[in-house]
Design an enzyme around this catalytic site. Sequence first.
Site: not given
Ligand SMILES: Cc1cc2nc3c(=O)[nH]c(=O)nc-3n(C[C@H](O)[C@H](O)[C@H](O)COP(=O)(O)OP(=O)(O)OC[C@H]3O[C@@H](n4cnc5c(N)ncnc54)[C@H](O)[C@@H]3O)c2cc1C
Length: 306
Positions: A133, A183, A188, A200, A288
């Site tokens: 990650d 990936r 985050a 954003k 989250r």
């Molecule tokens: C499989 C996976 C692995 C990841 N690995 C990493 C990593 O190694 N390093 C890293 O920095 N980040 C990682 N992340 C987190 C990532 O960086 C984002 O913070 C996270 O995915 C939220 O962004 P989004 O692309 O879903 O878009 P966003 O614009 O944040 O969200 C889009 C929509 O998704 C839904 N959503 C998003 N987050 C949530 C939540 N917490 N609770 C409920 N609904 C939500 C909502 O409907 C929101 O409107 C990972 C995410 C995924 C899916």
Amino acid sequence: MLFRSLILAVSRWRPIRSMVTRSRIFRPLVSRFVAGESLDSAIASAEALAAEGLFSTLDLLGENVATVEEAAQAREAYIEVVNRIAKSPHRDLINISIKLTALGLDQGEDVAEANFKQLLAAAQPHNIFVRADMEASEYTERTVAMIERVHAEYPNTGTVMQSYLKRLDGDLTRLLALPTRVRIVKGAYLEPETVAYQDKAVVDQKYVEAAQRLLKAGHYPAIATHDEAIIQSLRGFIKKEGIAKESFEWQMLYGIRRDLQSSLRAEGFNVRVYIPYGEQWYPYFTRRLAERPANLIFIAKATFRK
Ligand SMILES: Cc1cc2nc3c(=O)[nH]c(=O)nc-3n(C[C@H](O)[C@H](O)[C@H](O)COP(=O)(O)OP(=O)(O)OC[C@H]3O[C@@H](n4cnc5c(N)ncnc54)[C@H](O)[C@@H]3O)c2cc1C
């Protein structure tokens, strides 16, 4: 973005951490995002998802260990995960995600590398992919460099790129040169504007560009997002470019957008669910919470109902 930064900053305060980890109010929400505290519960979740045709990646929660001994313990715990996956009837659908700081990156790159290689050596005969990650930006260079060093010997590894980072394009070029599975995520962690875009719309735009680049390069990228608008736009791109469904996977987090996970799978896409589990859930949980104001409203409602 402001909300996110505020929650991430506040969650670092010790009294807040202690209140959240002790209070029962947070438990229902924690269990929405975390698949229990034991390996058994994580494997059970992975097998239930596999029965629906969904892939998974197991993340034993824990990061930034304090000693070399703790890093060795984390390595052994991950090796146990590998051995358990190898025994599962669904082993082809399950892999693991790890944090290099759990393997000792703060104690030294040599410490983390030795642990990482032992883990990769344990996973390789079972054909289990191990993804590092991506953590906060102070670790980005060391993580990319680590993958560059170990990849030739252990091609069963890859890492993650964050679209909020300004250095993204250069890192992508390095990883695609190996080439390795990448990936792509938005990112985050709480990062200063010297290293990360704060707007954003810019982060989203960079995400789409990077995902398109990865899809075209064709080394089985993971498009990790719950953002429906982005998924729609990328689906248009995939169709236009004639990119095969089996040449990449969508990835989403456990407990988030189950409906979307299932509908993409039903359409024949590969979908992998990231399953975090373990006792050290606090940092993952706060990331989250920070992503969505509604998650805090849920807690507020639960508090006032008491
Ligand atoms: C499989 C996976 C692995 C990841 N690995 C990493 C990593 O190694 N390093 C890293 O920095 N980040 C990682 N992340 C987190 C990532 O960086 C984002 O913070 C996270 O995915 C939220 O962004 P989004 O692309 O879903 O878009 P966003 O614009 O944040 O969200 C889009 C929509 O998704 C839904 N959503 C998003 N987050 C949530 C939540 N917490 N609770 C409920 N609904 C939500 C909502 O409907 C929101 O409107 C990972 C995410 C995924 C899916």
